[in-house]
Design a protein around this motif. Sequence first.
Motif, PDB file in Angstrom:
ATOM      1  N   ARG A  73       0.811  -1.215   0.000  1.00 43.20           N
ATOM      2  CA  ARG A  73       0.000   0.000   0.000  1.00 43.20           C
ATOM      3  C   ARG A  73       0.842   1.261   0.000  1.00 43.20           C
ATOM      4  O   ARG A  73       0.506   2.252  -0.641  1.00 43.20           O
ATOM      5  CB  ARG A  73      -0.935   0.002   1.217  1.00 43.20           C
ATOM      6  CG  ARG A  73      -1.821   1.223   1.308  1.00 43.20           C
ATOM      7  CD  ARG A  73      -2.940   1.055   2.307  1.00 43.20           C
ATOM      8  NE  ARG A  73      -2.525   0.573   3.591  1.00 43.20           N
ATOM      9  CZ  ARG A  73      -2.361   1.344   4.662  1.00 43.20           C
ATOM     10  NH1 ARG A  73      -2.549   2.638   4.588  1.00 43.20           N
ATOM     11  NH2 ARG A  73      -2.003   0.815   5.808  1.00 43.20           N
ATOM     12  N   THR A  74       1.980   1.250   0.705  1.00 43.83           N
ATOM     13  CA  THR A  74       2.772   2.472   0.847  1.00 43.83           C
ATOM     14  C   THR A  74       4.087   2.464   0.078  1.00 43.83           C
ATOM     15  O   THR A  74       4.617   3.518  -0.249  1.00 43.83           O
ATOM     16  CB  THR A  74       3.114   2.711   2.331  1.00 43.83           C
ATOM     17  OG1 THR A  74       3.878   1.604   2.808  1.00 43.83           O
ATOM     18  CG2 THR A  74       1.857   2.895   3.149  1.00 43.83           C
ATOM     19  N   GLY A  75       4.641   1.272  -0.154  1.00 45.03           N
ATOM     20  CA  GLY A  75       5.949   1.195  -0.785  1.00 45.03           C
ATOM     21  C   GLY A  75       7.087   1.203   0.222  1.00 45.03           C
ATOM     22  O   GLY A  75       8.254   1.157  -0.154  1.00 45.03           O
ATOM     23  N   PHE A  76       6.763   1.265   1.522  1.00 45.13           N
ATOM     24  CA  PHE A  76       7.799   1.224   2.558  1.00 45.13           C
ATOM     25  C   PHE A  76       8.433  -0.163   2.603  1.00 45.13           C
ATOM     26  O   PHE A  76       7.767  -1.173   2.362  1.00 45.13           O
ATOM     27  CB  PHE A  76       7.209   1.503   3.942  1.00 45.13           C
ATOM     28  CG  PHE A  76       6.933   2.944   4.239  1.00 45.13           C
ATOM     29  CD1 PHE A  76       7.885   3.924   4.010  1.00 45.13           C
ATOM     30  CD2 PHE A  76       5.726   3.327   4.797  1.00 45.13           C
ATOM     31  CE1 PHE A  76       7.636   5.251   4.311  1.00 45.13           C
ATOM     32  CE2 PHE A  76       5.468   4.649   5.100  1.00 45.13           C
ATOM     33  CZ  PHE A  76       6.420   5.609   4.859  1.00 45.13           C
ATOM     34  N   LYS A  77       9.715  -0.200   2.968  1.00 47.75           N
ATOM     35  CA  LYS A  77      10.400  -1.470   3.182  1.00 47.75           C
ATOM     36  C   LYS A  77       9.872  -2.106   4.465  1.00 47.75           C
ATOM     37  O   LYS A  77       9.553  -1.406   5.427  1.00 47.75           O
ATOM     38  CB  LYS A  77      11.906  -1.254   3.333  1.00 47.75           C
ATOM     39  CG  LYS A  77      12.585  -0.768   2.086  1.00 47.75           C
ATOM     40  CD  LYS A  77      14.071  -0.546   2.342  1.00 47.75           C
ATOM     41  CE  LYS A  77      14.765   0.040   1.147  1.00 47.75           C
ATOM     42  NZ  LYS A  77      16.180   0.333   1.429  1.00 47.75           N
ATOM     43  N   GLY A  79      10.118  -3.861   7.927  1.00 46.61           N
ATOM     44  CA  GLY A  79      11.099  -3.783   8.999  1.00 46.61           C
ATOM     45  C   GLY A  79      10.428  -3.468  10.320  1.00 46.61           C
ATOM     46  O   GLY A  79       9.230  -3.163  10.371  1.00 46.61           O
ATOM     47  N   GLU A  80      11.203  -3.545  11.375  1.00 51.13           N
ATOM     48  CA  GLU A  80      10.682  -3.258  12.710  1.00 51.13           C
ATOM     49  C   GLU A  80      10.223  -1.800  12.772  1.00 51.13           C
ATOM     50  O   GLU A  80      10.970  -0.887  12.446  1.00 51.13           O
ATOM     51  CB  GLU A  80      11.766  -3.507  13.757  1.00 51.13           C
ATOM     52  CG  GLU A  80      11.259  -3.410  15.172  1.00 51.13           C
ATOM     53  CD  GLU A  80      12.327  -3.745  16.202  1.00 51.13           C
ATOM     54  OE1 GLU A  80      12.223  -3.216  17.314  1.00 51.13           O
ATOM     55  OE2 GLU A  80      13.250  -4.521  15.880  1.00 51.13           O
ATOM     56  N   GLY A  81       8.980  -1.607  13.148  1.00 52.57           N
ATOM     57  CA  GLY A  81       8.423  -0.267  13.249  1.00 52.57           C
ATOM     58  C   GLY A  81       7.653   0.169  12.015  1.00 52.57           C
ATOM     59  O   GLY A  81       7.135   1.287  11.967  1.00 52.57           O
ATOM     60  N   LEU A  82       7.544  -0.706  11.016  1.00 49.00           N
ATOM     61  CA  LEU A  82       6.865  -0.348   9.770  1.00 49.00           C
ATOM     62  C   LEU A  82       5.466   0.190  10.014  1.00 49.00           C
ATOM     63  O   LEU A  82       5.117   1.281   9.551  1.00 49.00           O
ATOM     64  CB  LEU A  82       6.793  -1.558   8.828  1.00 49.00           C
ATOM     65  CG  LEU A  82       5.839  -1.421   7.633  1.00 49.00           C
ATOM     66  CD1 LEU A  82       6.319  -0.351   6.676  1.00 49.00           C
ATOM     67  CD2 LEU A  82       5.674  -2.744   6.922  1.00 49.00           C
ATOM     68  N   MET A  83       4.635  -0.548  10.738  1.00 44.98           N
ATOM     69  CA  MET A  83       3.244  -0.131  10.912  1.00 44.98           C
ATOM     70  C   MET A  83       3.130   1.123  11.768  1.00 44.98           C
ATOM     71  O   MET A  83       2.204   1.917  11.586  1.00 44.98           O
ATOM     72  CB  MET A  83       2.402  -1.270  11.481  1.00 44.98           C
ATOM     73  CG  MET A  83       2.217  -2.414  10.481  1.00 44.98           C
ATOM     74  SD  MET A  83       1.775  -1.895   8.789  1.00 44.98           S
ATOM     75  CE  MET A  83       0.172  -1.174   9.038  1.00 44.98           C
ATOM     76  N   THR A  84       4.078   1.346  12.664  1.00 48.39           N
ATOM     77  CA  THR A  84       4.082   2.586  13.435  1.00 48.39           C
ATOM     78  C   THR A  84       4.317   3.763  12.502  1.00 48.39           C
ATOM     79  O   THR A  84       3.664   4.804  12.609  1.00 48.39           O
ATOM     80  CB  THR A  84       5.174   2.543  14.532  1.00 48.39           C
ATOM     81  OG1 THR A  84       4.958   1.393  15.345  1.00 48.39           O
ATOM     82  CG2 THR A  84       5.139   3.783  15.387  1.00 48.39           C
ATOM     83  N   VAL A  85       5.236   3.592  11.552  1.00 49.68           N
ATOM     84  CA  VAL A  85       5.507   4.638  10.565  1.00 49.68           C
ATOM     85  C   VAL A  85       4.289   4.837   9.670  1.00 49.68           C
ATOM     86  O   VAL A  85       3.851   5.970   9.436  1.00 49.68           O
ATOM     87  CB  VAL A  85       6.761   4.296   9.719  1.00 49.68           C
ATOM     88  CG1 VAL A  85       6.928   5.259   8.564  1.00 49.68           C
ATOM     89  CG2 VAL A  85       7.995   4.297  10.606  1.00 49.68           C
ATOM     90  N   VAL A  86       3.708   3.752   9.179  1.00 42.43           N
ATOM     91  CA  VAL A  86       2.528   3.850   8.319  1.00 42.43           C
ATOM     92  C   VAL A  86       1.410   4.586   9.051  1.00 42.43           C
ATOM     93  O   VAL A  86       0.809   5.519   8.520  1.00 42.43           O
ATOM     94  CB  VAL A  86       2.049   2.447   7.864  1.00 42.43           C
ATOM     95  CG1 VAL A  86       0.688   2.522   7.177  1.00 42.43           C
ATOM     96  CG2 VAL A  86       3.074   1.805   6.945  1.00 42.43           C
ATOM     97  N   ASN A  87       1.146   4.193  10.289  1.00 43.10           N
ATOM     98  CA  ASN A  87       0.022   4.766  11.034  1.00 43.10           C
ATOM     99  C   ASN A  87       0.243   6.219  11.442  1.00 43.10           C
ATOM    100  O   ASN A  87      -0.725   6.955  11.617  1.00 43.10           O
ATOM    101  CB  ASN A  87      -0.274   3.925  12.271  1.00 43.10           C
ATOM    102  CG  ASN A  87      -0.795   2.546  11.921  1.00 43.10           C
ATOM    103  OD1 ASN A  87      -1.405   2.359  10.874  1.00 43.10           O
ATOM    104  ND2 ASN A  87      -0.539   1.584  12.769  1.00 43.10           N
ATOM    105  N   ASN A  88       1.474   6.640  11.599  1.00 43.71           N
ATOM    106  CA  ASN A  88       1.729   8.006  12.036  1.00 43.71           C
ATOM    107  C   ASN A  88       2.113   8.951  10.904  1.00 43.71           C
ATOM    108  O   ASN A  88       1.781  10.131  10.953  1.00 43.71           O
ATOM    109  CB  ASN A  88       2.836   8.025  13.104  1.00 43.71           C
ATOM    110  CG  ASN A  88       2.333   7.557  14.431  1.00 43.71           C
ATOM    111  OD1 ASN A  88       1.761   8.320  15.192  1.00 43.71           O
ATOM    112  ND2 ASN A  88       2.516   6.274  14.724  1.00 43.71           N
ATOM    113  N   CYS A  89       2.800   8.463   9.906  1.00 45.60           N
ATOM    114  CA  CYS A  89       3.331   9.354   8.869  1.00 45.60           C
ATOM    115  C   CYS A  89       2.396   9.524   7.675  1.00 45.60           C
ATOM    116  O   CYS A  89       2.322  10.608   7.110  1.00 45.60           O
ATOM    117  CB  CYS A  89       4.691   8.857   8.393  1.00 45.60           C
ATOM    118  SG  CYS A  89       5.920   8.807   9.710  1.00 45.60           S
TER     119      CYS A  89
END
Length: 160
Positions: A73-77, A79-89
């Motif tokens: 959905r986002t193109g992010f790699k 890794g640890e913390g991925l969903m925290t980044v998705v949900n906040n950024c």
Amino acid sequence: MNKQDNFRKQVKSFYSVLVVSFVMVMLIGVLGIIYMMDPSAFTLKGDEPNSEVIGVSTEDEDWDKIENGIHLRTGFKDGEGLMTVVNNCTNCHSAQLVIQNRMNEERWTETIRWMQKTQNLWDLGDNEKVIINYLVTNYPPTSKGRREALTNIEWYPLKE
């Protein structure tokens, strides 16, 4: 027809155009609000979105699917913390904006403080460290130097 009748006719015509324009703007606004509330109201029966076009399935189980180490959905790699980044950024901006801004820990912290001060970013609390660690680990700054010297070039004279 005298000048006064001609003027009245022009005013009447102008107001007619003004009223029609106002009605159109209002209609577009109402349709926009309806679309924001329920986008499915504007799809024809049997007209499902083509998920292949954007590379993301619209089915719930695939919403946060990861393939080949990439969050679809986002193109992010992954890794640890991925969903925290998705949900906040990605609440405020696209993942691509995050990915293209490769920074070190200090610069990410400064950027977060700037967003909190000027863009109404909420206090991230314990998530801030998780987010910064994810970004620094997966999108570290790249050193950009001069390009390589040009070689094997056929130069030609310019005509004046």
